[in-house]
Design a protein around this motif. Structure first.
Motif, PDB file in Angstrom:
ATOM      1  N   TYR A  32       0.841  -1.202   0.000  1.00  0.00           N
ATOM      2  CA  TYR A  32       0.000   0.000   0.000  1.00  0.00           C
ATOM      3  C   TYR A  32       0.879   1.256   0.000  1.00  0.00           C
ATOM      4  CZ  TYR A  32      -3.474  -3.431   1.376  1.00  0.00           C
ATOM      5  OH  TYR A  32      -4.282  -4.532   1.418  1.00  0.00           O
ATOM      6  N   ASP A  33       0.269   2.352  -0.434  1.00  0.00           N
ATOM      7  CA  ASP A  33       0.959   3.637  -0.378  1.00  0.00           C
ATOM      8  C   ASP A  33       0.577   4.356   0.902  1.00  0.00           C
ATOM      9  OD1 ASP A  33       2.207   3.651  -3.045  1.00  0.00           O
ATOM     10  OD2 ASP A  33       0.138   3.559  -3.724  1.00  0.00           O
ATOM     11  N   TRP A 123     -33.012   8.553  -6.439  1.00  0.00           N
ATOM     12  CA  TRP A 123     -32.895   7.103  -6.616  1.00  0.00           C
ATOM     13  C   TRP A 123     -33.225   6.610  -8.015  1.00  0.00           C
ATOM     14  CZ3 TRP A 123     -30.211   5.040  -2.939  1.00  0.00           C
ATOM     15  CH2 TRP A 123     -30.220   5.643  -1.686  1.00  0.00           C
ATOM     16  N   PRO A 225     -28.397   9.142  -9.654  1.00  0.00           N
ATOM     17  CA  PRO A 225     -27.707   7.989  -9.146  1.00  0.00           C
ATOM     18  C   PRO A 225     -26.484   7.677 -10.000  1.00  0.00           C
ATOM     19  CG  PRO A 225     -29.700   7.326 -10.327  1.00  0.00           C
ATOM     20  CD  PRO A 225     -29.685   8.809 -10.288  1.00  0.00           C
ATOM     21  N   MET A 227     -25.940   5.956  -5.980  1.00  0.00           N
ATOM     22  CA  MET A 227     -25.684   6.404  -4.622  1.00  0.00           C
ATOM     23  C   MET A 227     -24.773   5.399  -3.954  1.00  0.00           C
ATOM     24  SD  MET A 227     -26.883   9.288  -3.760  1.00  0.00           S
ATOM     25  CE  MET A 227     -27.239   9.352  -2.021  1.00  0.00           C
ATOM     26  N   PRO A 228     -23.694   5.866  -3.338  1.00  0.00           N
ATOM     27  CA  PRO A 228     -23.228   7.239  -3.277  1.00  0.00           C
ATOM     28  C   PRO A 228     -22.823   7.758  -4.660  1.00  0.00           C
ATOM     29  CG  PRO A 228     -21.603   5.746  -2.348  1.00  0.00           C
ATOM     30  CD  PRO A 228     -22.793   4.926  -2.645  1.00  0.00           C
ATOM     31  N   ALA A 230     -21.230   9.267  -8.111  1.00  0.00           N
ATOM     32  CA  ALA A 230     -20.007   9.013  -8.892  1.00  0.00           C
ATOM     33  C   ALA A 230     -19.434  10.358  -9.315  1.00  0.00           C
ATOM     34  CB  ALA A 230     -20.343   8.160 -10.100  1.00  0.00           C
ATOM     35  N   ASN A 254      -6.874  16.787 -10.267  1.00  0.00           N
ATOM     36  CA  ASN A 254      -7.342  15.757  -9.331  1.00  0.00           C
ATOM     37  C   ASN A 254      -8.409  16.389  -8.441  1.00  0.00           C
ATOM     38  OD1 ASN A 254      -7.618  13.412  -7.893  1.00  0.00           O
ATOM     39  ND2 ASN A 254      -5.492  13.303  -7.196  1.00  0.00           N
ATOM     40  N   TYR A 255      -9.295  15.571  -7.944  1.00  0.00           N
ATOM     41  CA  TYR A 255     -10.343  16.090  -7.065  1.00  0.00           C
ATOM     42  C   TYR A 255     -10.375  15.353  -5.729  1.00  0.00           C
ATOM     43  CZ  TYR A 255     -12.769  11.943  -8.700  1.00  0.00           C
ATOM     44  OH  TYR A 255     -13.086  10.650  -8.992  1.00  0.00           O
ATOM     45  N   GLN A 256      -9.330  14.600  -5.463  1.00  0.00           N
ATOM     46  CA  GLN A 256      -9.290  13.864  -4.208  1.00  0.00           C
ATOM     47  C   GLN A 256      -8.007  14.177  -3.458  1.00  0.00           C
ATOM     48  OE1 GLN A 256     -10.867   9.653  -4.143  1.00  0.00           O
ATOM     49  NE2 GLN A 256     -10.206   9.826  -6.243  1.00  0.00           N
TER      50      GLN A 256
ATOM     51  N   ASN B  85     -24.662   1.371   0.345  1.00  0.00           N
ATOM     52  CA  ASN B  85     -23.462   1.286  -0.475  1.00  0.00           C
ATOM     53  C   ASN B  85     -23.373  -0.025  -1.248  1.00  0.00           C
ATOM     54  OD1 ASN B  85     -21.257   2.551  -1.468  1.00  0.00           O
ATOM     55  ND2 ASN B  85     -19.867   1.921   0.147  1.00  0.00           N
ATOM     56  N   SER B 216     -29.772   1.667  -8.895  1.00  0.00           N
ATOM     57  CA  SER B 216     -29.880   1.887 -10.339  1.00  0.00           C
ATOM     58  C   SER B 216     -28.699   1.309 -11.105  1.00  0.00           C
ATOM     59  CB  SER B 216     -29.979   3.382 -10.635  1.00  0.00           C
ATOM     60  OG  SER B 216     -28.886   4.057 -10.054  1.00  0.00           O
ATOM     61  N   THR B 217     -27.623   1.072 -10.403  1.00  0.00           N
ATOM     62  CA  THR B 217     -26.452   0.452 -11.034  1.00  0.00           C
ATOM     63  C   THR B 217     -26.055  -0.771 -10.219  1.00  0.00           C
ATOM     64  OG1 THR B 217     -25.646   2.598 -11.776  1.00  0.00           O
ATOM     65  CG2 THR B 217     -24.057   0.811 -11.761  1.00  0.00           C
ATOM     66  N   TYR B 219     -23.092  -2.972  -9.421  1.00  0.00           N
ATOM     67  CA  TYR B 219     -21.648  -2.876  -9.564  1.00  0.00           C
ATOM     68  C   TYR B 219     -21.052  -4.270  -9.741  1.00  0.00           C
ATOM     69  CZ  TYR B 219     -22.286   1.899  -8.156  1.00  0.00           C
ATOM     70  OH  TYR B 219     -22.699   3.192  -8.114  1.00  0.00           O
ATOM     71  N   ARG B 253     -17.090   1.569  -8.226  1.00  0.00           N
ATOM     72  CA  ARG B 253     -18.245   2.435  -7.995  1.00  0.00           C
ATOM     73  C   ARG B 253     -17.935   3.814  -8.565  1.00  0.00           C
ATOM     74  NH1 ARG B 253     -20.864  -0.428  -3.781  1.00  0.00           N
ATOM     75  NH2 ARG B 253     -18.947  -1.170  -2.857  1.00  0.00           N
ATOM     76  N   ASN B 254     -16.695   4.215  -8.393  1.00  0.00           N
ATOM     77  CA  ASN B 254     -16.223   5.495  -8.875  1.00  0.00           C
ATOM     78  C   ASN B 254     -15.075   5.198  -9.834  1.00  0.00           C
ATOM     79  OD1 ASN B 254     -15.838   8.294  -8.988  1.00  0.00           O
ATOM     80  ND2 ASN B 254     -16.435   8.452  -6.837  1.00  0.00           N
ATOM     81  N   PRO B 255     -15.202   5.567 -11.106  1.00  0.00           N
ATOM     82  CA  PRO B 255     -14.203   5.116 -12.087  1.00  0.00           C
ATOM     83  C   PRO B 255     -12.773   5.510 -11.737  1.00  0.00           C
ATOM     84  CG  PRO B 255     -16.048   6.242 -13.156  1.00  0.00           C
ATOM     85  CD  PRO B 255     -16.251   6.403 -11.690  1.00  0.00           C
ATOM     86  N   ASP B 256     -12.613   6.673 -11.097  1.00  0.00           N
ATOM     87  CA  ASP B 256     -11.263   7.126 -10.773  1.00  0.00           C
ATOM     88  C   ASP B 256     -10.717   6.495  -9.499  1.00  0.00           C
ATOM     89  OD1 ASP B 256     -11.248   8.853 -12.933  1.00  0.00           O
ATOM     90  OD2 ASP B 256     -12.158  10.474 -11.791  1.00  0.00           O
ATOM     91  N   THR B 257     -11.596   5.847  -8.748  1.00  0.00           N
ATOM     92  CA  THR B 257     -11.163   5.320  -7.453  1.00  0.00           C
ATOM     93  C   THR B 257     -11.709   3.908  -7.239  1.00  0.00           C
ATOM     94  OG1 THR B 257     -11.484   7.598  -6.696  1.00  0.00           O
ATOM     95  CG2 THR B 257     -10.864   5.995  -5.031  1.00  0.00           C
ATOM     96  N   GLN B 295      -6.434   5.353  -5.992  1.00  0.00           N
ATOM     97  CA  GLN B 295      -6.657   6.647  -6.651  1.00  0.00           C
ATOM     98  C   GLN B 295      -5.875   6.652  -7.951  1.00  0.00           C
ATOM     99  OE1 GLN B 295      -6.004   9.992  -4.062  1.00  0.00           O
ATOM    100  NE2 GLN B 295      -6.748   8.891  -2.269  1.00  0.00           N
ATOM    101  N   ILE B 297      -5.756   8.675 -10.428  1.00  0.00           N
ATOM    102  CA  ILE B 297      -5.142   9.922 -10.894  1.00  0.00           C
ATOM    103  C   ILE B 297      -3.802  10.150 -10.200  1.00  0.00           C
ATOM    104  CG2 ILE B 297      -5.431  12.426 -11.023  1.00  0.00           C
ATOM    105  CD1 ILE B 297      -8.505  11.824 -11.088  1.00  0.00           C
ATOM    106  N   ASP B 301      -2.473   3.777  -3.773  1.00  0.00           N
ATOM    107  CA  ASP B 301      -3.338   2.722  -3.240  1.00  0.00           C
ATOM    108  C   ASP B 301      -3.349   2.894  -1.716  1.00  0.00           C
ATOM    109  OD1 ASP B 301      -4.887   0.525  -2.904  1.00  0.00           O
ATOM    110  OD2 ASP B 301      -3.410  -0.941  -3.593  1.00  0.00           O
TER     111      ASP B 301
END
Lengths: 273, 654
Positions: A32-33, A123, A225, A227-228, A230, A254-256, B85, B216-217, B219, B253-257, B295, B297, B301
């Protein structure tokens, strides 16, 4: 053969004791990082071009690290001040400034500024299906005297500017036709700047009524949707035309944050072009 | 679809009874050895505590990838649904996942998400059999065994060597590839098993105005399993097994993460038959379950969860000649939990226990099993004394015909308990501003009292079992009613708490049959009645158990030639509708609750399995045969968007 194979019991015991002593808090940390230390919000930009005749011609390039995850604040950036400070060799730490979204009214109600609460079809059909529920007037959004653009989560405002999205994904490749590119100004919204999550479980969200720039705000899309939500990053370089007619290039890298906080923005900038 | 159930019931009724006694034991697997009910090997027909056995053949026929695929097809009263989730949540006869103890070769699994283990870890590729013991079993297994134990027992190599490779493809780019290689010598054997599964995300659409949350999705994920089991028999009566495993799962769930889940297991177990009457087992196991977010981007990890369990165990058994078996043992487990959402980020505790069980054959008819266990948890300084008593009566042979009646009556009482987890004691998680979930270090253990009675009867081509059970649960651990703190009226809190008493009772009935011409069938029905805690009304966390559920399977096996065998099977499940409750307004619970209607559904699967020359197998199945699509994809709706063709091949060399 059986006698020889009995020896593994001894070795096994040693292995068990060793593993027990070393594995209590787990193994394989190395795969891991470790989250890197948080960088300064506005590190010193690189001076990429200087016209000795005027400090206003200094072109700066760098990155901004803004934790814009709060629902309650706008973060203001002044690129012109940064360019001037860089040229003059001054500190630029205070270039990113937070101003809270007002939640109360202390002056005369203009009938428009405030928090709009909408119900969203979270939803099934998503955010595009919504219904107005209530309005609470508040004071107008405070802001510094000088600023270029401001961010709040995935929302971006300009200070009388307009934005254009290029197809470039690198600052070095960015090209645009100043005469023919279609720049889009800020426009009013009362469903996008989410400011009140206190009724969120009932699918009710309070949004600030304010003007935002739809083109720049498209650099980070929030889909619901699912949820949570994207988060979808648009890594194109955007051109911001400031009110004074100068141009800046902006790219959301980046947004994180390193710890996974969403809407912790890394913005690559270059100004002026 | 209900006509299919009617047809199956009719089949069971009209097929003639005929003399079949000589094959009864093998046909219904009654001579198979099971170990879970008493922690000692016993034949299924002799086990004093009712045990449901799912054999390797059953698993092969269901073509299940993970445990949830299998259990839903095989058992009524069990439902896998989504929790928040979209994590998989189990409802097992009215009990949640934390009250059902999942074991792999007798060992616990580390890690949980929203109270359930990661079921995708439980790949069916190397499973030899699954033993299910319902009812409180904490007297033998400690915490989390209030509703029962599901013990997944891995395959033991048989032939001198065997190589198997297989693949299966299905809708939504579902892929499954796997292979195993086993080598057996006189004193040494090794089995290596490697598997990959993958399925894409896909969207589903609900109708307008659902009564509550829908998804709705769906995974999809990708999983990778690596397992190796090495066994050495240094001398007669002694067996040493070393098992190592690695599990990896990723989903976007989140394409970037993309989320990543990893598990590392190692186990060393020694079994020694000291004498004909004495046996000792010593084991050490290590299980580390990690979660991380990659992540993309930033190329980082970052681990955000780790649960590490180190356990040492010793069990001694003594067989008294004809009168019974004494089993005594002790476990020590060190439990470490890292989670940035924990108060203090990491916590640890030790669990020490000692237990003893006497399995007493009072007479040829009567058998009595009594067990007592003491558990101590270091973090809470909590201790438990847990008893269990079961009686078994086997009806004597028929005096007129001198044939065995194969009729067994079992009844008993068992206590179950569930100690609060480190998460439930120390959690502090702001859930996206919706509410803050708080741990509670004052939590007491959940304690249940289970009464059960069952009857098993095997006659001719039929095997019939029926069971009744009643559970009284005190101090159920769950999140309670949302509340505001006096000094913080903007933020809603949800705290773990001990709920009021509640009751779960129910009944089950199963009939299995083997008829002439290669036909066989099984029909299982379960009824579950929950009386939820009064202070649990309207919780967002709980979807009640469905009162009625039914599973059915009908097979036809035919050996056309020595080298060509065909199996055609149809299986289905029916789950009745159920009413749930939710608060009208979570921010003002005085406005009361509203009823949520979760509709009934039934799903069917038609499969064919062709085996050529005992080496090549082709499986073609049509899942969701009647193309059922839920109108609303509520969290307990079946995860399907229509008919699904599955094609699999397998080649075995030995």
């Amino acid at each position: 053969m059986a006698k020889n194979l009995c020896n593994p019991w001894k070795y096994t015991g040693c292995v068990v004791v060793f593993v027990l002593l070393t594995a209590c808090e787990g193994l394989f940390d190395g795969i891991y990082d470790q989250p890197p230390a948080a960088p300064a919000p506005a590190p010193t930009p690189t001076e990429v071009q200087t016209d000795s005749d005027s400090i206003s011609k200094v072109t700066i390039q760098g990155k901004l690290y803004i934790d814009a995850s709060s629902w309650k604040d706008w973060y203001y950036v002044d690129l012109q001040a940064m360019a001037q400070a860089t040229a003059a060799g001054r500190d630029i730490d205070s270039t990113v400034t937070a101003y809270p979204i007002p939640t109360t009214l202390t002056r005369e109600d203009d009938g428009r500024t405030g928090i709009y609460t909408y119900w969203f079809d979270v939803w099934v059909h998503g955010l595009s299906v919504n219904e107005y529920r209530s309005f609470k007037p508040t004071d107008p959004q405070p802001e510094p005297p000088n600023w270029t653009f401001a961010v709040h989560r995935n929302n971006v405002r300009t200070h009388g500017g307009a934005a254009y999205e290029t197809t470039a994904t690198s600052m070095e490749d960015v090209q645009f036709d100043r005469d023919h590119a279609t720049f889009v100004s800020d426009r009013w919204t009362e469903t996008e700047v989410w400011a009140d999550q206190s009724q969120m479980i009932m699918n009710l969200i309070g949004s600030q009524g304010i003007e935002v720039n739809p083109v720049l705000s498209s650099w980070l899309r929030v889909d619901i949707p699912p949820m949570p939500p994207a988060f979808i990053l648009n890594n194109h370089v955007f051109i911001l035309r400031l009110a004074d007619g100068t141009y800046a290039a902006l790219q959301l890298e980046n947004y994180q944050s390193a710890t996974g906080t969403k809407c912790h923005l890394t913005i690559h900038y270059k100004y002026p072009l | 679809m209900n006509r299919l159930f009617a047809l199956l019931i009719l089949l069971f009724a009209v097929f003639p009874l005929s003399s079949f006694a000589e094959q009864i034991d093998t046909t219904f697997n009654l001579n198979d050895v099971v170990v879970t009910a008493t922690r000692t090997p016993k034949l299924l027909k002799d086990v004093p505590i009712q045990t449901r056995l799912i054999t390797a053949k059953d698993i092969e026929r269901t073509d299940a990838t993970h445990i949830q695929d299998l259990l839903q097809q095989e058992l009524p009263g069990i439902e896998f649904s989504y929790a928040m989730n979209q994590q998989i949540h189990l409802n097992f006869n009215g009990f949640g996942g934390q009250s059902v103890l999942f074991l792999v070769d007798g060992e616990r699994l580390a890690g949980e998400t929203l109270d359930d283990v990661d079921f995708t870890r439980l790949n069916m590729a190397d499973v030899g059999r699954i033993e299910i013991v319902k009812g409180a079993a904490s007297a033998l297994y400690g915490s989390n065994a209030a509703a029962g134990v599901i013990n997944i027992i891995t395959q033991e190599g048989g032939s001198p060597w065997m190589l198997n490779v297989g693949a299966r493809l299905a809708r939504h780019n579902e892929q499954r590839y796997g292979g195993s290689f086993s080598l057996n010598r006189k004193r040494v054997s090794n089995t290596l098993n490697v598997n990959y599964t993958g399925i894409d995300n896909f969207n589903v659409t609900s109708g307008p105005q659902p009564e509550t949350r829908v998804f709705s999705t769906v995974y999809g994920d990708k999983t990778f399993h690596f397992k190796d089991k090495f066994t050495v028999r240094p001398m007669d009566g002694m067996k040493l097994t070393l098992r190592a495993g690695y599990f990896y799962r990723t989903l976007s769930r989140n394409p970037d993460t993309p989320e990543r889940y990893r598990d590392f297991t190692a186990r060393l177990r020694g079994i020694w038959d000291i004498s004909a009457a004495d046996n000792i087992e010593v084991s050490y196991s290590f299980d580390q379950y990690d979660k991380s977010d990659y992540q993309k981007i930033a190329g980082l990890d970052i681990r955000d969860y780790s649960n590490v369990q180190n356990a040492v165990r010793a069990i001694y058994s003594h067989h008294f000649s004809n009168t019974g078996v004494l089993t005594a043992g002790s476990d020590f487990m060190h439990d470490y939990l890292f989670n940035p959402r924990l108060d203090g980020k990491s916590r640890k505790q030790d669990n020490v226990d000692a237990f003893a069980q006497m399995d007493w054959n009072i007479s040829p008819q009567w058998e009595l099993v009594g067990a007592l266990r003491y558990d101590y948890f270091s973090d809470s300084h909590d201790s438990h004394l847990t008893p269990k008593l079961t009686a078994c009566y086997r009806f004597p042979q028929n005096h007129k015909t001198a044939e065995p009646q194969n009729l067994t009556l079992r009844f008993g009482y068992g206590m179950g308990f569930r100690a609060p987890t480190l998460k439930e004691r120390y959690y502090n998680f702001d859930m996206a501003g919706i509410w803050t979930v708080l741990g509670n270090d004052q939590l007491q253990s959940e304690v249940s009292h289970n009464l059960n009675v069952s009857l098993e009867w095997t006659r001719s081509r039929y095997n019939f079992t029926a069971a009744l059970y009643y559970n009284h649960v005190r101090n159920k651990i769950a999140t309670g009613i949302p509340f505001y703190k006096p000094d913080h009226t903007k933020q809603l809190y949800l705290s773990y708490t001990n709920l009021d008493c509640y009751r779960v009772c129910g009944a089950e009935a199963t009939i299995q049959a083997h008829w002439a011409g290669g036909f066989s069938g099984r029909l299982c029905y379960a009824y579950t009645q929950e009386q939820l805690p009064k202070d649990h009304d309207g919780s967002t966390q709980y979807i009640p158990a469905r009162p009625h559920s039914l599973t059915a399977r009908l097979d036809w096996d035919k050996d056309f030639t020595k080298n060509y065998r065909l199996n055609v099977g149809i299986s289905g499940r029916f789950l009745s509708a159920v009413e749930g409750k939710e608060y009208v307004d979570y921010y003002d619970i005085s406005r009361g609750t509203t009823a949520i209607h979760y509709p009934a559904y039934t799903l069917w699967k038609l499969s064919t399995m062709q085996t050529v020359g005992r080496r090549f197998r082709l499986t073609v199945a049509v899942d969701n045969l009647f193309n059922y699509r839920p109108k609303y994809y509520y969290f307990n709706a079946p995860v399907t968007d229509g008919i699904n063709l599955q094609v699999g091949v397998s080649v075995t060399l030995q």
